[in-house]
Design a protein around this motif. Structure first.
Motif, mmCIF file in Angstrom:
data_model
loop_
_atom_site.group_PDB
_atom_site.id
_atom_site.type_symbol
_atom_site.label_atom_id
_atom_site.label_comp_id
_atom_site.label_asym_id
_atom_site.label_seq_id
_atom_site.Cartn_x
_atom_site.Cartn_y
_atom_site.Cartn_z
ATOM 1 N N ARG A 90 -68.883 13.779 19.096
ATOM 2 C CA ARG A 90 -68.288 12.448 19.197
ATOM 3 C C ARG A 90 -69.353 11.373 19.017
ATOM 4 N N CYS A 91 -70.535 11.607 19.565
ATOM 5 C CA CYS A 91 -71.632 10.663 19.423
ATOM 6 C C CYS A 91 -72.044 10.537 17.960
ATOM 7 N N GLN A 92 -72.065 11.653 17.243
ATOM 8 C CA GLN A 92 -72.426 11.622 15.828
ATOM 9 C C GLN A 92 -71.377 10.876 15.012
ATOM 10 N N ILE A 93 -70.113 11.077 15.313
ATOM 11 C CA ILE A 93 -69.043 10.384 14.603
ATOM 12 C C ILE A 93 -69.132 8.870 14.834
ATOM 13 N N LEU A 94 -69.355 8.471 16.080
ATOM 14 C CA LEU A 94 -69.437 7.046 16.387
ATOM 15 C C LEU A 94 -70.674 6.420 15.765
ATOM 16 N N ARG A 95 -71.746 7.181 15.650
ATOM 17 C CA ARG A 95 -72.973 6.665 15.063
ATOM 18 C C ARG A 95 -72.803 6.439 13.565
ATOM 19 N N ILE A 96 -72.045 7.311 12.902
ATOM 20 C CA ILE A 96 -71.820 7.198 11.455
ATOM 21 C C ILE A 96 -70.889 6.022 11.162
#
Length: 98
Positions: A90-96
């Protein structure tokens, strides 16, 4: 490659802490009951409580409380790994998206 190493490090720490947490929690409760058992008049209550906890652990451990404690620790560890994987994803998705 750095993302993978960070993820694996985070996952390993989460798995270890999630495994140790119920062991310390149940062990602490049993230790507290043992200490309270030295107070006059409370020995019967603390013995009954400790026996109940050990019987509960024996249900999960096929008759052995220690095995039940390990099974509960492994279950918490698995759930912690799933949660950490989801949080990292989820953190990676929000960062992208940002």
């Amino acid at each position: 490659m750095t993302f993978l190493l960070n993820f694996l490090r985070s996952l390993l720490v989460t798995v270890i802490f999630s495994f140790v947490a119920p062991i310390f929690l149940i062990g602490g409760i049993l230790l507290l009951l043992a200490v309270i058992g030295y107070l006059p008049g409370l020995q019967t209550i603390t013995e009954a409580s400790a026996t109940g906890i050990l019987n509960f652990l024996a249900i999960f451990g096929n008759g052995t409380p220690l095995r039940g404690l390990v099974i509960i620790g492994l279950t918490w560890s698995f759930v912690g790994a799933l949660f950490d994987s989801y949080a990292y994803y989820r953190c990676q998705i929000l960062r992208i998206d940002s």
